[in-house]
Design a protein around this motif. Structure first.
Motif, short mmCIF file in Angstrom:
data_model
loop_
_atom_site.label_atom_id
_atom_site.label_comp_id
_atom_site.label_asym_id
_atom_site.label_seq_id
_atom_site.Cartn_x
_atom_site.Cartn_y
_atom_site.Cartn_z
N THR A 1 0.82 -1.20 0.00
CA THR A 1 0.00 0.00 0.00
C THR A 1 0.86 1.26 0.00
O THR A 1 2.02 1.24 0.39
N GLU B 1 5.38 -7.17 4.02
CA GLU B 1 3.98 -7.60 4.17
C GLU B 1 3.55 -8.39 2.94
O GLU B 1 2.56 -8.08 2.27
N ASP C 1 2.17 -11.22 2.64
CA ASP C 1 0.83 -11.82 2.69
C ASP C 1 -0.23 -10.84 2.19
O ASP C 1 -1.15 -11.22 1.45
N ARG C 2 -0.10 -9.56 2.54
CA ARG C 2 -1.06 -8.57 2.07
C ARG C 2 -0.93 -8.34 0.58
O ARG C 2 -1.93 -8.16 -0.13
N ASP D 1 -2.71 -11.19 -1.04
CA ASP D 1 -4.16 -11.05 -0.84
C ASP D 1 -4.74 -10.00 -1.79
O ASP D 1 -5.90 -10.10 -2.19
N SER E 1 6.44 -11.23 6.42
CA SER E 1 5.03 -11.55 6.35
C SER E 1 4.50 -11.85 7.74
O SER E 1 5.24 -12.31 8.61
#
Length: 214
Positions: A101, A175, A177-178, A181, A205
């Motif tokens: 992000t 991150e 995993d994000r 996802d 992660s």
């Protein structure tokens, strides 16, 4: 254990002292020595555990040990040939941090800038979605040592020849995993394929289960 006992560069230790940090968190105490030793890492670490410093401090230590650029890095990376339009010289970062992000990318960039207060020759820029294109070109024109980016926007600049990863030494998937996802797996694989196999790779992660572990 203290940060000084980890063997970090004196300029980093000074920045940590100014920031009020003296002892590493558990993830930092484990990850920093391993990264300094040149190992690839897979780290399971929750938000708030100090993971940004766990990869940024050893990376900055490595970059601080390198000789400074032989040219004036403040000169924009555009050159005019005789009778030709300005030609953009691709940025050649030594470290790439991929973040899921805009908010996280800005946090990572701010941390790097805080730790490099005494290391002026190390530049960090963030390339993000929603940032005006001329601003992105200005940032890439600084030829930063550290590039922090969200995958989609980074792909845009890779495909237009604005970034050259041939000198990349360190890759961080923050991150992870994000990012998976959010559907960035194809972009991540394309980015990784454009980097040298000799790079050092760090994956952070919240979990190393399932797709992230694979």
């Amino acid at each position: 254990m203290t940060f000084a006992e980890l063997g970090l560069h004196p300029a980093l230790l000074e920045a940590l002292t100014v920031s009020g940090y003296t002892q590493p968190t558990p993830v930092q105490a484990q990850a920093i020595p391993a990264m300094l030793a040149g190992r690839d890492l897979m780290v399971s670490s929750q938000t708030g555990s100090g993971k940004t410093a766990a990869f940024m401090l050893p990376a900055l230590h490595h970059l601080a040990e390198l000789p400074p650029p032989a040219f004036d890095s403040q000169v924009p990376a555009q050159r005019k040939g005789r009778g030709k339009a300005p030609r953009f010289q691709p940025a050649t970062p030594k470290m790439l941090v991929l973040a899921p992000t805009r908010e996280l990318a800005l946090q990572v960039t701010a941390a790097a800038e805080k730790y490099t207060g005494k290391l002026r020759h190390i530049k960090t820029v963030a390339i993000l979605g929603g940032m005006p294109y001329p601003k992105q070109m200005e940032l890439l024109g600084r030829n930063p040592e550290i590039l922090v980016a969200t995958p989609g926007r980074l792909i845009d600049h890779m495909e237009s020849g604005k970034i050259d990863f041939s000198n990349l030494q360190m890759l961080v998937l923050d991150e992870a995993d994000r990012m998976l996802d959010m559907g960035f797996i194809d972009d991540i694989e394309k980015i990784i394929a454009a980097t040298p196999e000799t790079r050092q790779t760090m994956l952070f992660s919240a979990t190393l289960d399932g797709v992230v572990g694979e």
